[in-house]
Design a protein around this motif. Sequence first.
Motif, PDB file in Angstrom:
ATOM      1  N   THR A 110       0.683 -40.517 -32.857  1.00 15.15           N
ATOM      2  CA  THR A 110       1.302 -40.882 -31.950  1.00 15.15           C
ATOM      3  C   THR A 110       0.592 -40.588 -30.438  1.00 15.15           C
ATOM      4  N   THR A 111      -0.084 -39.613 -30.497  1.00 18.93           N
ATOM      5  CA  THR A 111      -0.905 -39.018 -29.188  1.00 18.93           C
ATOM      6  C   THR A 111      -2.068 -40.125 -28.815  1.00 18.93           C
ATOM      7  N   THR A 112      -2.830 -40.421 -29.849  1.00 17.33           N
ATOM      8  CA  THR A 112      -3.991 -41.040 -30.005  1.00 17.33           C
ATOM      9  C   THR A 112      -3.587 -42.560 -29.337  1.00 17.33           C
ATOM     10  N   ALA A 113      -2.493 -43.163 -30.138  1.00 20.05           N
ATOM     11  CA  ALA A 113      -1.895 -44.297 -29.599  1.00 20.05           C
ATOM     12  C   ALA A 113      -1.547 -44.328 -28.194  1.00 20.05           C
ATOM     13  N   SER A 131       1.822 -44.366 -38.362  1.00 18.48           N
ATOM     14  CA  SER A 131       0.678 -43.539 -39.036  1.00 18.48           C
ATOM     15  C   SER A 131       1.179 -42.005 -38.966  1.00 18.48           C
ATOM     16  N   ASP A 132       1.904 -41.480 -38.226  1.00 19.42           N
ATOM     17  CA  ASP A 132       2.344 -39.963 -38.362  1.00 19.42           C
ATOM     18  C   ASP A 132       3.409 -39.863 -39.378  1.00 19.42           C
ATOM     19  N   THR A 133       4.392 -41.038 -39.470  1.00 25.82           N
ATOM     20  CA  THR A 133       5.464 -40.884 -40.453  1.00 25.82           C
ATOM     21  C   THR A 133       4.946 -41.237 -42.070  1.00 25.82           C
ATOM     22  N   THR A 154       1.497 -53.227 -29.492  1.00 22.88           N
ATOM     23  CA  THR A 154       1.762 -52.403 -31.127  1.00 22.88           C
ATOM     24  C   THR A 154       1.144 -51.105 -31.260  1.00 22.88           C
ATOM     25  N   LEU A 155       0.290 -50.699 -30.270  1.00 25.76           N
ATOM     26  CA  LEU A 155      -0.347 -49.367 -30.474  1.00 25.76           C
ATOM     27  C   LEU A 155       0.704 -48.532 -30.697  1.00 25.76           C
ATOM     28  N   PRO A 156       1.766 -48.156 -29.937  1.00 25.37           N
ATOM     29  CA  PRO A 156       2.624 -47.115 -29.839  1.00 25.37           C
ATOM     30  C   PRO A 156       3.227 -47.300 -31.318  1.00 25.37           C
ATOM     31  N   LEU A 157       3.649 -48.345 -31.836  1.00 25.08           N
ATOM     32  CA  LEU A 157       4.198 -48.524 -33.115  1.00 25.08           C
ATOM     33  C   LEU A 157       3.384 -47.841 -34.327  1.00 25.08           C
ATOM     34  N   TYR A 158       2.171 -48.482 -34.123  1.00 31.73           N
ATOM     35  CA  TYR A 158       1.505 -47.795 -35.238  1.00 31.73           C
ATOM     36  C   TYR A 158       0.954 -46.496 -35.306  1.00 31.73           C
ATOM     37  N   GLY A 159       0.915 -45.818 -34.113  1.00 24.97           N
ATOM     38  CA  GLY A 159       0.819 -44.548 -33.733  1.00 24.97           C
ATOM     39  C   GLY A 159       1.890 -43.645 -34.617  1.00 24.97           C
TER      40      GLY A 159
END
Length: 577
Positions: free
Chosen positions: A455-458, A130-132, A122-127
């Motif tokens: 997105t980058t952090t995720a 959060s950007d959106t 789920t990390l990529p999705l949440y990243g």
Amino acid sequence: MSGTDDKSDVGADGTRAGDTGADTTAGPGPRTDAGSALGASGDDAGAGSPPGAGGDGAAAPPALTTPRGRRPVVAALMLGMALAAIDGTIVSTAVPQIVGDLGGFTVFSWLFSGYLLAVTVTLPLYGKLSDTFGRKPVLIAGIILFLIGSVLCAAAWNMAALIAFRIVQGLGGGALQGTVQTIAADLYPLKERPRIQAKLSTVWATSAVAGPVVGGLLAGYADWRWIFLINLPVGAVALWLVVRHLHEPSRPRPAARPRVDWAGALAVFATGALLLTALVQGGVAWPWLSTPSLGLFGASAVLAALTVVIERRAAEPIIPGWVWRRRTIASVNLALGALGLLMVAPTVFLPTYAQSVLGLGPIAAGFVLSVMTLSWPVTAALSDRVYNRIGFRLTAIIGIGAALLILLAFPLLPYPGEPWHPALLMLLLGAALGLFQLPLIVGVQSTVGWAERGTTTASVLFCRQVGQSIGAAVFGAVANGVLAARLLDAPVTGLPDDLDAVARALEDPGALSAAATDYLRRAVDSAVDHVYIGAAGAAALALLALITLAPRRFPVITETAAAPRTTGAADRQDSPS
């Protein structure tokens, strides 16, 4: 952001592009590349520059980031990180009580694997979310979901239910891990980020030591369900602080309604779930070359190809292509993926070595490992004094180079040796890795603007988590393979044939003869030595990624209005409603 994919090479020659030295407010919305000065393109941005000169990499207007205003937000971030950090360790010591109450001994490992799977995929999705939509709603949703999972875990009636509810916890934990790191980067300019990152590292270090102790005390003197219920007050305080004190700038309404790539999210989730299941269960629940393993790996490969197709066609992909096309981000992803790989050696195999080879008890064995968590935050906090002089890349190269030498030194330890021998190496390893990880995280976060930082952090955290899962599978196979080879020449018959069984046999000295005990200890010593050699290989891969892929100077950008607004009582009137 600009949408170009070669931004990471801008300024790689060390020149400053667009560094005006001004610290102006360009409006309440998040910065895009068109509105962010591409300044401080050297990875030692800010070195020798006065405060506010635009060389700090992410300077925000002082009114948005007053120390008094961000103090409660930092407290909330540390509490949120503590929820995610301690959850992985506090459960381990309560497993006997949980199994005794609920049963399910054959599947209890999924208490950890299920949580890890949910966090990782789920990390990529949440990243992207959060950007959106902003960091605050994602963090609030993550805390609430984690607390709901904690309540459900405490109410579990059998092992299947507990595993399912641990997955719910993991769905919240993924939001906590990625979003906390992203907000930390939003709050602080580049020159101050080591301060908050060191605090977050300290949370992880404290959790690593306190988690097993607290879990053991609660399971032994209260009830194992309390290891989940104690999350409620901590999470409630974190939630209150976030709701009250974290105020993101109002953003201009986009021309088109934001679109969430749910098809891509589902594809990423399914791919990650199958791959991590194959890695976690392979060699444990079934042999590596069995039908289940081959089927899972084959299915995950097919889904990975499908995910690439879906993401290329998506208007707003969950894992955008620029994450891998930009040299800086790609090299950091690979380097920190290798970090997750090598960390399996000390965190998983060192306690077995300390107990089986050195003959230490569980508490003393835990101390041998915990010394690494003492030096890690110290060098992380001081790393800015290094990278401000020589740059992010070179600082990380020095750190991982030192870690490589330390890992190679482990097989040279005498047998059986003294406990302080591995403890000293772990102290040095923690210091080296603190100098390696933090400059990369701070550096890569400073190469993107607000709209891409989540997105980058995720992506960085996702690669580290996947590396950890791969490392557990690969090094587990290495250790068991070496052990099996040694046991073929054993002087006696009837000895256990895998690392866990050998470790359990060595805990009962009366069950084996002195000669058999010594032989098994030497076999475990050899197996762990090979694991550390493999970890050194992972460190070499990280070093290679930085030397060959990372630009000599990170293309740090200067943002003038990207940080979330944090307000205290004194400046409440300046915050938007």
